[in-house]
Design an enzyme around this catalytic site. Structure first.
Site, short mmCIF file in Angstrom:
data_model
loop_
_atom_site.label_atom_id
_atom_site.label_comp_id
_atom_site.label_asym_id
_atom_site.label_seq_id
_atom_site.Cartn_x
_atom_site.Cartn_y
_atom_site.Cartn_z
CD GLN A 199 0.50 -8.92 -2.40
OE1 GLN A 199 1.32 -9.48 -3.09
NE2 GLN A 199 -0.78 -8.95 -2.71
N GLY A 234 -3.96 -4.33 -4.85
CA GLY A 234 -4.74 -3.26 -5.46
C GLY A 234 -3.88 -2.04 -5.70
CG HIS A 235 -1.01 -1.38 -7.98
ND1 HIS A 235 -0.14 -1.96 -8.88
CD2 HIS A 235 -0.54 -1.73 -6.77
CE1 HIS A 235 0.80 -2.64 -8.24
NE2 HIS A 235 0.57 -2.51 -6.95
CE LYS A 266 3.60 -2.58 -4.40
NZ LYS A 266 2.92 -2.22 -3.13
CG ASP A 292 -1.78 -1.24 1.35
OD1 ASP A 292 -2.39 -1.65 0.35
OD2 ASP A 292 -1.79 -1.82 2.45
#
Length: 462
Positions: free
Chosen positions: A239, A56-57, A32, A29
């Site tokens: 991650q 999740g991005h 990235k 988180d």
């Protein structure tokens, strides 16, 4: 040991990119997605090398928010080839939904390629994941419940379903009839859950296969061809370092290897193919799920960071735990990944604070510890040793160069670079692409270990 931060023109990003790994330097988180999106402008190929829909991005472009889970962030550039590598695990249902969302937003997905040897998340994986987590009770790990761990477990147990299996309906039928019945025994006898219908699963996944078939390739061969043609490749991890299966805060980790070395395995390239490693870290620290967190802040200050940083998971919506920047895990991430430089994100979240604390070491059983401990039990006993630095109490969200930053904000960045012994290449001051300071070209700037003795030390108060 001091590292100078030198500003260069953002046109540096138009130079050749070489082959670069972008990794998270904390518990994930870190932002990235934004950094990968920024670097993807110069990339010919972006490869996602591990993880699944548990990642999740979030990328914000001209006020429009894109939430990506499996598809590499480079998809927002129409000429960039995006590859989901063999080290990922793919939930076809979620991937197809993501493709549909992008197409509705007029984002082309024709350049998306999927590794034929990536493993597939099945319905029984999700059910077992959720039931297992519930059964753990007070020993729960804080998984997303998306079936990632069980998918990787089947991969290791050599009973997984791969994308190439989906492409062969008759072979898939034979394999799934046996596998679903095997998993049904676990679901019924261990978790007291109703069985799955093998034929329903077969029909559903054959339908998924038809939709994904045009995207399926030998990804390792594609990447090798790109390397031979000297195309610029960006390897995108999910991650973060502290969630790595082998090098993270075990057992509170993910089921794959987000560290830079995982890029070689997950993408199918040799280590000599990697030119640089860029780490991404927040200006503070967050963590989702269970496990020790030495610098965690409780009460009003923790809530302030959470609210200002919008610290809620892209995938699950779970609230993130917030704390001060931890240089011990930062130095560990530098060592484990062989980082050349850093991108610091969400500096603007700290704008209102009169003073900041940075964890420079731990106190464990009465002794000072400068290095990250391997044992989760030891880590749980770590107490942070802080250095206190003055805040700037001015808005930084509209700063576009180092000269526009408040002096104390610049000193804070220098102090972090000094503690972690790597240059800071990028400073992010918000979610949008343009809310970024390009400090140093992270591709062609100084390599790891090049320190400038003429840099001005950051002032701190203990």
């Amino acid at each position: 040991m001091v590292i100078m931060i030198v500003c260069v023109n953002s046109s540096a990003f138009n130079k050749p990119l070489a082959n670069v790994v972008v990794i998270g330097a904390q518990w994930g988180d870190e932002g990235k997605g934004k950094i990968t999106d920024l670097l993807s402008k110069s990339a010919d190929v972006v490869v996602r090398y591990q993880g699944g829909v548990n990642a999740g991005h979030t990328v914000v472009v001209q006020g429009q928010t894109f939430k990506l889970h499996l598809i590499p962030s480079g998809i927002l550039y129409p000429d960039t080839e995006c590859i989901i590598g063999a080290g990922t695990v793919i939930d076809p249902k979620v991937l197809i939904e993501e493709l549909d969302r992008l197409e509705k937003l007029k984002i082309s997905t024709k350049n998306l390629l999927i590794s034929q040897t990536a493993h597939v998340t099945m319905p029984y994986h999700r059910l077992i994941d959720q039931a297992s987590e519930e059964r753990r009770g007070e020993h729960k790990l804080g998984t997303t419940g998306r079936g990632i761990g069980p998918t990787y477990a089947d991969k290791s147990e050599r009973m997984g379903i791969r994308i190439l299996d989906l492409m062969e309906p008759e072979a898939l039928r034979k394999q799934l009839r046996w596998t679903v019945n095997y998993k049904n025994a676990i679901l019924q006898k261990l978790y007291d859950l109703p069985p799955l219908d093998p034929e329903e699963a077969i029909a559903q996944y054959i339908e998924y296969a038809d939709r994904l078939r045009p995207h399926v390739v030998d990804s390792s061969l594609k990447i090798y061809d790109a390397i031979q043609r000297r195309r610029n490749i960006l390897f995108e991890g999910a991650q973060g370092t502290l969630l790595d299966l082998d090098h993270g805060t075990y057992p509170y980790v993910t089921s794959s290897n987000p560290v830079a070395g995982g890029a070689c395995v997950g993408a199918g390239v040799g280590p000599t193919a990697i030119d640089r490693v860029i780490g991404v870290a927040k200006a503070y620290t967050t963590r989702v799920g269970e496990g020790p967190f030495p610098t965690e802040l409780h009460g009003e200050l923790g809530e302030l960071l959470c609210d200002r940083g919008a610290e809620f998971g892209t995938t699950t919506g779970r609230k993130r735990r917030c704390g001060w920047f931890d240089a011990v895990i930062g130095r560990y991430a530098v060592r484990i990944n062989g980082m050349d430089c850093l991108a610091i994100t969400k500096l603007d979240v700290l704008d209102t604070l009169p003073e900041l604390k940075v964890c420079v070491a731990y106190e464990v059983d009465g002794k000072e510890c400068l290095d990250f401990p391997s044992s989760a039990r030891t880590f749980a006993r770590c107490r942070p040793i802080y250095k206190t630095v003055p805040g700037w109490q001015k808005s930084t969200s509209n700063c576009r160069s180092l000269s526009e930053l408040p002096e104390q904000a610049l000193n804070y960045l220098k102090f972090l670079a000094e503690l972690m012994a790597v240059p800071i290449a990028i400073v992010s001051l918000g979610a949008s692409r343009d809310q970024t300071i390009i400090v140093e070209d992270p591709i062609h700037g100084p390599k790891r270990g090049l320190l400038d003795a003429n840099a001005t030390p950051a002032s701190t108060n203990s």
